[in-house]
Design a protein around this motif. Structure first.
Motif, mmCIF file in Angstrom:
data_model
loop_
_atom_site.group_PDB
_atom_site.id
_atom_site.type_symbol
_atom_site.label_atom_id
_atom_site.label_comp_id
_atom_site.label_asym_id
_atom_site.label_seq_id
_atom_site.Cartn_x
_atom_site.Cartn_y
_atom_site.Cartn_z
ATOM 1 N N VAL A 1 72.022 33.723 29.732
ATOM 2 C CA VAL A 1 71.395 33.523 31.045
ATOM 3 C C VAL A 1 69.855 33.003 30.645
ATOM 4 C CG1 VAL A 1 70.081 34.960 32.948
ATOM 5 C CG2 VAL A 1 72.188 35.801 32.057
ATOM 6 N N ALA A 2 69.222 33.343 29.606
ATOM 7 C CA ALA A 2 68.430 32.672 29.223
ATOM 8 C C ALA A 2 68.563 31.195 28.840
ATOM 9 C CB ALA A 2 67.762 33.275 27.658
ATOM 10 N N ASP A 3 69.361 30.631 28.369
ATOM 11 C CA ASP A 3 69.864 29.316 28.177
ATOM 12 C C ASP A 3 70.072 28.570 29.346
ATOM 13 O OD1 ASP A 3 69.626 29.679 25.230
ATOM 14 O OD2 ASP A 3 71.963 29.709 25.319
ATOM 15 N N ALA A 4 70.542 29.213 30.241
ATOM 16 C CA ALA A 4 70.749 28.509 31.430
ATOM 17 C C ALA A 4 69.395 28.337 32.365
ATOM 18 C CB ALA A 4 71.765 29.472 32.505
ATOM 19 N N THR A 5 68.697 29.287 32.109
ATOM 20 C CA THR A 5 67.101 29.275 32.803
ATOM 21 C C THR A 5 66.355 28.119 32.176
ATOM 22 O OG1 THR A 5 67.260 31.856 33.337
ATOM 23 C CG2 THR A 5 65.418 30.749 33.180
ATOM 24 N N GLU A 6 66.522 28.097 30.803
ATOM 25 C CA GLU A 6 65.781 26.998 30.081
ATOM 26 C C GLU A 6 66.212 25.634 30.451
ATOM 27 O OE1 GLU A 6 64.833 25.665 25.640
ATOM 28 O OE2 GLU A 6 65.185 27.919 25.805
ATOM 29 N N LYS A 7 67.588 25.456 30.699
ATOM 30 C CA LYS A 7 68.139 24.246 31.046
ATOM 31 C C LYS A 7 67.576 24.027 32.588
ATOM 32 C CE LYS A 7 72.468 21.994 32.437
ATOM 33 N NZ LYS A 7 73.937 22.236 32.464
ATOM 34 N N GLY A 8 67.499 24.827 33.485
ATOM 35 C CA GLY A 8 66.886 24.547 34.716
ATOM 36 C C GLY A 8 65.364 24.187 34.572
ATOM 37 N N ILE A 9 64.720 25.008 33.774
ATOM 38 C CA ILE A 9 63.105 24.666 33.597
ATOM 39 C C ILE A 9 63.086 23.199 33.166
ATOM 40 C CG2 ILE A 9 61.286 25.042 32.290
ATOM 41 C CD1 ILE A 9 62.082 27.982 32.508
ATOM 42 N N HIS A 10 63.904 22.804 32.274
ATOM 43 C CA HIS A 10 63.797 21.587 31.672
ATOM 44 C C HIS A 10 64.197 20.440 33.001
ATOM 45 C CE1 HIS A 10 63.007 22.062 27.645
ATOM 46 N NE2 HIS A 10 64.062 23.064 27.464
ATOM 47 N N ARG A 11 65.044 20.562 33.699
ATOM 48 C CA ARG A 11 65.488 19.861 34.972
ATOM 49 C C ARG A 11 64.186 19.626 35.766
ATOM 50 N NH1 ARG A 11 66.638 21.162 39.781
ATOM 51 N NH2 ARG A 11 67.233 23.200 39.494
ATOM 52 N N LEU A 12 63.521 20.795 36.031
ATOM 53 C CA LEU A 12 62.470 20.812 36.999
ATOM 54 C C LEU A 12 61.308 20.358 36.425
ATOM 55 C CD1 LEU A 12 62.479 24.466 38.002
ATOM 56 C CD2 LEU A 12 63.220 22.859 39.383
ATOM 57 N N ASN A 13 61.001 20.318 35.044
ATOM 58 C CA ASN A 13 60.101 19.577 34.151
ATOM 59 C C ASN A 13 60.143 18.091 34.251
ATOM 60 O OD1 ASN A 13 58.412 21.781 33.800
ATOM 61 N ND2 ASN A 13 59.410 22.149 31.389
ATOM 62 N N HIS A 14 61.514 17.542 34.233
ATOM 63 C CA HIS A 14 61.836 16.138 34.291
ATOM 64 C C HIS A 14 61.738 15.306 35.701
ATOM 65 C CE1 HIS A 14 62.624 16.843 30.182
ATOM 66 N NE2 HIS A 14 63.541 15.786 30.079
ATOM 67 N N ASN A 15 61.293 16.314 36.684
ATOM 68 C CA ASN A 15 61.007 15.495 38.093
ATOM 69 C C ASN A 15 59.504 15.865 38.411
ATOM 70 O OD1 ASN A 15 60.865 14.793 40.648
ATOM 71 N ND2 ASN A 15 62.655 15.877 41.177
ATOM 72 N N PRO A 16 58.519 15.077 38.147
ATOM 73 C CA PRO A 16 57.261 15.403 38.335
ATOM 74 C C PRO A 16 57.004 15.309 39.741
ATOM 75 C CG PRO A 16 57.446 13.156 37.344
ATOM 76 C CD PRO A 16 58.768 13.744 37.196
ATOM 77 N N GLN A 17 57.679 14.872 40.606
ATOM 78 C CA GLN A 17 57.492 15.077 42.043
ATOM 79 C C GLN A 17 57.860 16.442 42.703
ATOM 80 O OE1 GLN A 17 55.711 12.812 43.810
ATOM 81 N NE2 GLN A 17 55.460 11.675 41.762
ATOM 82 N N LEU A 18 58.501 16.980 41.789
ATOM 83 C CA LEU A 18 59.221 18.441 42.488
ATOM 84 C C LEU A 18 58.127 19.214 42.699
ATOM 85 C CD1 LEU A 18 61.993 19.620 43.446
ATOM 86 C CD2 LEU A 18 62.206 20.453 41.277
ATOM 87 N N PRO A 19 57.281 19.609 41.745
ATOM 88 C CA PRO A 19 56.096 20.470 42.296
ATOM 89 C C PRO A 19 55.427 20.205 43.382
ATOM 90 C CG PRO A 19 56.304 20.190 39.814
ATOM 91 C CD PRO A 19 57.089 19.283 40.391
ATOM 92 N N TRP A 20 55.093 18.948 43.438
ATOM 93 C CA TRP A 20 54.180 18.325 44.626
ATOM 94 C C TRP A 20 54.933 18.451 45.818
ATOM 95 C CZ3 TRP A 20 49.189 17.510 44.317
ATOM 96 C CH2 TRP A 20 48.736 17.216 43.046
ATOM 97 N N SER A 21 56.259 18.168 45.907
ATOM 98 C CA SER A 21 57.049 18.501 47.136
ATOM 99 C C SER A 21 57.366 20.027 47.481
ATOM 100 C CB SER A 21 58.501 18.041 47.126
ATOM 101 O OG SER A 21 59.168 18.595 46.179
ATOM 102 N N ALA A 22 57.465 20.959 46.650
ATOM 103 C CA ALA A 22 57.184 22.387 46.802
ATOM 104 C C ALA A 22 55.833 22.822 47.602
ATOM 105 C CB ALA A 22 57.306 23.164 45.296
#
Length: 90
Positions: A49-70
């Motif tokens: 579960v921790a590995d899957a969560t880390e993978k998702g965090i990396h995906r979110l980090n690689h899209n710099p526009q995503l936090p701004w759209s949120a």
């Protein structure tokens, strides 16, 4: 705190409801992670579960526009009102 805030001409405080997930951009990012990397994940080991969560965090980090759209989705703003200019190599 109120006295200190009153002295800050650059700071504006907004009263928010006690619980308002629709005004919290992190809730939208967490939702994205739960809908992709953690969706239907049933595992016997917390490390998976921790590995899957880390993978998702990396995906979110690689899209710099995503936090701004949120943030835009909440209707709230920060200064500057637009995302900073990002270099193409980021």
């Amino acid at each position: 705190m109120r006295a200190w805030v009153a002295e800050q001409d650059w700071l504006t405080l907004e009263r928010l409801p006690t619980y308002a997930p629709e005004l919290n951009p992190v809730e939208l990012l967490w939702s994205s992670l739960k809908k992709r990397e953690l969706a239907n994940l049933a595992d016997d080991h917390l490390a998976d579960v921790a590995d899957a969560t880390e993978k998702g965090i990396h995906r979110l980090n690689h899209n710099p526009q995503l936090p701004w759209s949120a943030l835009a989705h909440t209707g709230l703003t920060v200064q500057p009102p637009h995302p900073p200019n990002l270099r193409k190599d980021q």
